[in-house]
Write a protein that holds these residues in place. Structure first.
Motif, short mmCIF file in Angstrom:
data_model
loop_
_atom_site.label_atom_id
_atom_site.label_comp_id
_atom_site.label_asym_id
_atom_site.label_seq_id
_atom_site.Cartn_x
_atom_site.Cartn_y
_atom_site.Cartn_z
N PHE A 250 65.47 10.22 -42.69
CA PHE A 250 64.28 10.33 -41.82
C PHE A 250 64.32 11.63 -41.02
O PHE A 250 63.29 12.32 -40.86
N LEU A 251 65.50 11.98 -40.52
CA LEU A 251 65.64 13.21 -39.75
C LEU A 251 65.41 14.43 -40.64
O LEU A 251 64.86 15.44 -40.18
N THR A 252 65.79 14.33 -41.91
CA THR A 252 65.54 15.42 -42.85
C THR A 252 64.04 15.67 -43.01
O THR A 252 63.59 16.83 -43.06
N ILE A 253 63.26 14.59 -43.05
CA ILE A 253 61.80 14.73 -43.16
C ILE A 253 61.24 15.47 -41.94
O ILE A 253 60.40 16.37 -42.05
N VAL A 254 61.74 15.11 -40.75
CA VAL A 254 61.27 15.75 -39.52
C VAL A 254 61.61 17.24 -39.51
O VAL A 254 60.77 18.09 -39.20
N ILE A 255 62.87 17.56 -39.85
CA ILE A 255 63.30 18.96 -39.85
C ILE A 255 62.52 19.76 -40.87
O ILE A 255 62.06 20.89 -40.59
N THR A 256 62.33 19.21 -42.08
CA THR A 256 61.58 19.92 -43.11
C THR A 256 60.13 20.12 -42.68
O THR A 256 59.52 21.15 -42.98
N GLY A 257 59.57 19.12 -41.97
CA GLY A 257 58.20 19.24 -41.50
C GLY A 257 58.01 20.40 -40.54
O GLY A 257 56.93 21.01 -40.49
N PHE A 258 59.06 20.75 -39.78
CA PHE A 258 58.99 21.89 -38.88
C PHE A 258 59.29 23.20 -39.61
O PHE A 258 58.69 24.23 -39.32
N GLN A 259 60.22 23.16 -40.57
CA GLN A 259 60.62 24.39 -41.26
C GLN A 259 59.58 24.84 -42.28
O GLN A 259 59.41 26.05 -42.48
N ALA A 260 58.89 23.89 -42.91
CA ALA A 260 57.96 24.25 -43.99
C ALA A 260 56.85 25.19 -43.52
O ALA A 260 56.63 26.24 -44.16
N PRO A 261 56.10 24.88 -42.44
CA PRO A 261 55.04 25.83 -42.03
C PRO A 261 55.62 27.17 -41.58
O PRO A 261 55.00 28.22 -41.80
N GLY A 262 56.82 27.15 -40.95
CA GLY A 262 57.44 28.41 -40.56
C GLY A 262 57.81 29.26 -41.77
O GLY A 262 57.66 30.49 -41.75
N TYR A 263 58.27 28.60 -42.82
CA TYR A 263 58.63 29.32 -44.04
C TYR A 263 57.39 29.96 -44.67
O TYR A 263 57.42 31.14 -45.06
#
Length: 442
Positions: free
Chosen positions: A119-132
């Motif tokens: 679940f925490l991976t989903i949250v982190i990816t959700g923040f990193q994806a738009p930044g990427y």
């Protein structure tokens, strides 16, 4: 060569091992194919032109993802968000009583922790994806720039990371080796041939250092690899004894001498993976920053002083941290006492635990320092004239991961061979680190 061919035949003759190896190769192939599938709505040619000549920390992240980062593929973020989530969960295990309780519940508690990590991976990816997307995909490469497109690519990137995480778990369960580490390693190896040929062309070119310097580079690389293998496999053998046993009218001594093998690098490759995952944070912050200077921009400089100084300290710290949570002297002392064993000159129980803890601390210090030195060795290679793409393999995260993962995988394969009474992968000896807590001295 004949023994090598016979070993391959032995491996192929074991049905379970053959199935696991084929499963591992198939899942790794899926990962490599996915790294070439570009996100929808992105012009691959325009993106390649924009990323041409890219290096630094972003180039290192691209290396870990097997080139998927610069290609803007569905696996662009790779497994790093999952590793970041794992770091956070392990740190929470020290400070949060609820997580500590789960860690003590055995398999059921670990299952809950794994679920929270996902679940925490989903949250982190959700923040990193738009930044990427904002920082690594220029507007010229975006065929569509609508809110719906942004939501779509964020969902795809998040799903891609979760799928890579699932591939790693399947490799661990049904394949050979640690799946997460293998996925990182296969991405690194994918960039090795291209980096080597670039270095050869640059060295033999009109402005290169010549063939002699290229040979010196290769010799230095072999020396570094040998030193890394020695670090990964080095152990400190603590001798132990067991009392004589009486069976009927016969008395049996303890037989061959036994020992506890304490590894100089008990933490393996995890400290450098954890440290590298954290060092990627300044990269994302620097990409958001419009200024070309600043503290976070300096930390994003792969060849900079502050990046390497902090990276070195973090590798040393994580080595101690991971060793502390993976090696438990109290449990080893209790196991010894329960089986009637003891360390010569040391009282059983608390004194044995303190002795083991002291020995572990002393051997971990040089191991951690050497690990940290290898982690920053690519910078020295760059200063010596090696191109950045090839210098990454002169130590650093890439070399440590490759050596550690390859040795761990070979140890698992050898254990299958030895269990079925075949010769191991090395006829003259066994791969170090394969023994369990108590090993027999040769």
């Amino acid at each position: 060569m004949k023994n090598f061919i016979q070993t391959l035949k032995n491996i192929w003759s074991i049905e379970e091992l053959r199935s696991r190896i084929l499963t591992t190769l198939a899942l790794l192939l899926v990962f490599r194919i996915g790294s070439y599938i570009v996100l929808p709505g992105i012009d691959a040619q325009a993106l390649a032109a924009a990323n041409e000549g890219g290096g630094g920390l972003a180039g290192l992240l691209n290396l870990f993802t097997g080139g998927a980062f610069n290609r803007a593929s569905i696996f662009s973020l790779g497994i790093m968000p999952y590793i970041s989530a794992s770091i956070i969960m392990q740190l929470m295990g020290i400070a949060v009583p609820t997580i500590q309780k789960m860690q003590k519940e055995g398999a059921s508690g670990q299952k809950k922790i794994n679920q929270y990590t996902r679940f925490l991976t989903i949250v982190i990816t959700g923040f990193q994806a738009p930044g990427y997307i904002a920082a690594s995909v220029p507007e010229s490469a975006r065929l569509y720039d609508t809110p719906f497109w942004w939501v779509t690519v964020i969902v795809i990137l998040t799903s891609g990371t979760l799928f890579v995480m699932w591939l790693g778990e399947r490799i661990t369960d049904r394949g050979v080796g640690n799946g997460i580490s293998l996925l990182i390693m296969i991405g690194i190896i994918a960039g090795l041939p291209g980096a080597f040929f670039q270095e050869v062309i640059a060295s033999l070119g009109s402005e290169g250092n010549g063939l002699v310097m290229l040979l010196i580079e290769l010799i230095a690389l072999l020396v570094v690899i040998a030193a890394t293998v020695a670090l990964v496999q080095a152990v400190r053998r603590v001798p132990i004894q067991f009392p004589k046993r009486q069976v009927g009218n016969r008395q049996y001594s303890e037989g061959a001498r036994q020992y506890i093998p304490l590894k100089v690098n008990s933490a393996g490759v995890m400290p450098i993976i954890f440290a590298q995952a954290i060092m990627f944070v300044p990269l994302y912050i620097a990409q958001y920053s419009e200024s070309s200077s600043g503290f976070f921009v300096e930390l994003a400089n792969f060849a900079g002083f502050w990046y390497n100084a902090i990276f070195f300290v973090m590798v040393v710290a994580f080595t101690y941290f991971y060793t502390a949570i993976t090696v438990n002297p109290n449990q080893m002392a209790d196991d010894l006492k329960r089986n009637g064993g003891f360390i010569p000159g040391v009282k059983p129980g608390r004194s044995t635990a303190d002795f083991l803890d002291t020995v572990l601390s002393r051997i971990t210090l040089p191991g951690a320092i050497f690990l940290g030195f290898i982690a920053i060795l690519p910078v020295f290679a760059m200063q010596a004239g090696v191109k950045q793409a090839f210098s990454i393999f002169f130590g650093g995260t890439s070399l440590l991961i490759m050596v550690g993962v390859i040795l761990d995988t070979l140890q698992q394969i050898e254990s299958y061979l030895l269990m079925r009474h075949y010769d191991g992968l090395m006829k003259t000896g066994k791969l170090a680190g394969r023994a369990s807590t108590f090993g027999m001295a040769g």
